[in-house]
Design an enzyme around this catalytic site. Sequence first.
Site, short mmCIF file in Angstrom:
data_model
loop_
_atom_site.label_atom_id
_atom_site.label_comp_id
_atom_site.label_asym_id
_atom_site.label_seq_id
_atom_site.Cartn_x
_atom_site.Cartn_y
_atom_site.Cartn_z
N GLU A 106 26.00 25.35 -2.46
CA GLU A 106 25.77 24.11 -3.06
C GLU A 106 25.61 22.98 -2.67
O GLU A 106 24.54 21.89 -2.59
CB GLU A 106 26.34 24.16 -4.93
CG GLU A 106 25.67 24.53 -5.91
CD GLU A 106 26.37 26.16 -5.71
OE1 GLU A 106 27.19 26.01 -4.64
OE2 GLU A 106 26.52 27.03 -6.74
N PHE A 132 34.09 29.39 -19.71
CA PHE A 132 33.93 30.55 -18.81
C PHE A 132 32.84 29.02 -17.51
O PHE A 132 31.74 28.97 -18.23
CB PHE A 132 32.93 31.88 -19.12
CG PHE A 132 32.70 32.32 -17.04
CD1 PHE A 132 33.75 32.18 -15.94
CD2 PHE A 132 31.71 32.51 -16.79
CE1 PHE A 132 33.97 32.85 -15.55
CE2 PHE A 132 31.33 33.15 -15.43
CZ PHE A 132 32.51 33.13 -14.89
N GLN A 133 33.43 28.60 -16.89
CA GLN A 133 32.18 27.97 -15.46
C GLN A 133 31.59 26.98 -16.25
O GLN A 133 30.99 26.39 -15.99
CB GLN A 133 30.93 28.88 -15.00
CG GLN A 133 31.60 29.91 -14.50
CD GLN A 133 30.26 30.12 -13.19
OE1 GLN A 133 28.90 30.42 -14.22
NE2 GLN A 133 30.64 31.22 -12.20
N LYS A 189 22.84 24.67 -21.91
CA LYS A 189 21.69 25.60 -21.82
C LYS A 189 21.25 25.34 -22.96
O LYS A 189 20.21 25.91 -23.07
CB LYS A 189 23.06 27.15 -22.06
CG LYS A 189 22.12 28.41 -21.58
CD LYS A 189 22.90 29.82 -21.11
CE LYS A 189 22.13 30.66 -21.50
NZ LYS A 189 23.49 31.73 -20.80
N MET A 212 37.58 13.26 17.36
CA MET A 212 37.82 12.23 16.78
C MET A 212 39.21 11.63 16.18
O MET A 212 39.68 10.57 16.82
CB MET A 212 37.02 11.71 15.64
CG MET A 212 36.97 10.16 15.14
SD MET A 212 36.27 9.05 16.45
CE MET A 212 34.72 8.60 16.28
#
Lengths: 165, 571
Positions: free
Chosen positions: B63, B125-126, B175, B483
């Site tokens: 993502e 969940f999630q 959802k 760096m």
Amino acid sequence: MKHTLSVLVENRPGVLTRIAGLFARRGFNINSLAVGETEDPEVSRMTIVVDGEDERIIEQVTKQLNKLVDVIKLNDITQDEFVDRELIMIKVCCDSSNRAEIIQIVDIFRARIVDMGRNTVIIEATGDGGKVSAIETSLKPFGIKELVRTGKVALVRGAKNRHNE
Amino acid sequence: MTEVRKVGDSMKAKTLTGAEILIRALKEEGVEVIFGYPGGQVLHIYDALYNEKQIKHVLTRHEQGAAHAADGYARATDKPGVVLATSGPGATNLVTGIATAYMDSVPMVAITGQVACNMIGKDSFQEADITGITQPITKYSYLVKDVRDLARVIHEAFHIASTGRPGPVLVDIPKDVAVSSTEFVYPPEFDLPGYKYIYNGVTAKLTQVVEAIKKAEKPLIYAGGGIKASRAHAELLEFAERINAPVTTTMMGKGAFPDDHPLALGMPGMHGTSYANYSLSECDLLIGLGVRFDDRVTGRIDAFAPNAKVVHIDIDPAEVGKNVQIDIPLVGDVRKILTSLLKQVTAKQHKPWLDTVYQWRREYPLKYCTTTDVIKPQFVIEEIYKATNGEAFVTTETGQHQMWAAQYYKCKYPRQFMSSGGLGTMGYGFPAALGVQMAYPESIVFDIAGDGSIQMNSQELATAVHYQLPVNIAILNNNFLGMVRQWQDLFLDKRYSHTRLEGNPDFVKLAQAYGAEGLRVERPEDVRSAIEQAIKSPKPFVLDFVVEEEENVFPMVPPGGSLNKMLGGSD
């Protein structure tokens, strides 16, 4: 110097965290915050009091607040003429020996006794921050069991309102 | 940005599901490409995308890659980038991409799935509170709890993302909202009483700027990303030429003023050119246009432009006076204000000043030692510049290679150079390059990378190969987090704590494993032909340049130092 910000915001979930977040990320403590619906139920007014030792930080926070999509109008009313009030409720130890003295203090401050138990009374007072602190100090010797204080609410004096200010 | 983007005619009311409304609304907003990754809570949104012809969906491998690709797409096209992810981990994986876009004011709409409304707040969940998590890194965010709000929210999200000071907006869609139905009408009415921005600066202040320009003997223009956001590059060019003031462009403003113009001084600040920094220290009028006086530009604040009257023109009132005391603040759209200024400002010459500036440029140019036995990283950038005629889109990751790219790749166009300036995100450049290539399939796109950064999103090689995006990745491979190593070298007595990258992969084999091409280049004389081979290849191409390990980026203003005291600037 303490700053008083009067902020009109959308009456929506999450608005308070957005505003509080801007202070928190700069390590800024909010002294008091009072919020409630206005005459328009879709709009709330917040009165925020913050300590601003650094004027530039206050300016920055004010500008950032103004940028929030949920903030409709923001005014730093610190320099304006305004009426401000706080409400305090104090539960004080009280028995027959000192009841008269407590009632006298309540009268002097034009406060009210709103509850009386066997050994305690609850006193309600409104006023500006100074008066509210003074009554608290006066009642301290009797033994304060509990205390609750609202944040300051304020309105600018005169004809100004949110549609014309 | 000056005009609200065009939306289609209102449609006749028709009942659609939330998922369908979302896709229809995206089309109404003119969206052609979205970058995303499916998951449980966006199942129905993805179902609405099944067989979708008008909107192209690019499936990334992470993502974060999708978010950076949407960002690169937005920077290249000047249209909001759109990214779609599922709830929980899908949404949290967007966070770095959203923060990158926020810091650099990139218009983006991030759409996330969320657990159903009755499951929110139960650690389902999630489930992740993504509107809460992204609150300080978005311009605004929505949790849509009623399908009837969805079309309006999408319309508002695009409006907010692309107007005023652009930025990312997040829309979180539970959802059950995606599956429930309502009538679809577009465009819906805005409900944004608190959304405000000022396009036109105050006229009285404009007169002050005109007066200040008249009086100035040593004016300097300091231009940034705001020039690109307001599409003011043509006005900037005319303005600079009219008043004959040299122009220093920030990394975010790179390309807003042509780097090869005689008045161009390149980048200011920590790794800016000596002549830009000397000019900042000596000028008597500094005109900041769409900039934010970032600490990487100013160095020590009390030594910044000490002799100058400072004008600041920017659309964001919160930027004015934030870091540096401003003498003449002008809040508004840079292009509008420049247009007004151009009506009043008369031509000026500053020969003695320009002579001084040009002498600094001759005496203290950007330079590095060339050798024949090892490849210098700066040389690679110069060769890419020559091989592409300065016409390529260039993205970068973050680190030494980024500074060298900014120093040595000269840009001609405002939307040519994409780099994570504010957040300094490693892993930005490659997915961003994919977004750019999606928008311009025929153009040459180079991601200039380090061997550290490229490994932060190298999984997107699969995306590049699958969608046939012939992006060229030039890795300046020094086997270090260069760096950080440079700072350890200069300020911590060469104690290279955990900056040597042991265990790097064979980048050529890595490319080949994905079906891309790769070439390892170890000798200076092979650099040019390797670049040309990559450009000719129709496949994504990884160029692994083995470069000088301990090369440092110079000039350098040490952190907290003043701009006129640079390491490696004047010797």
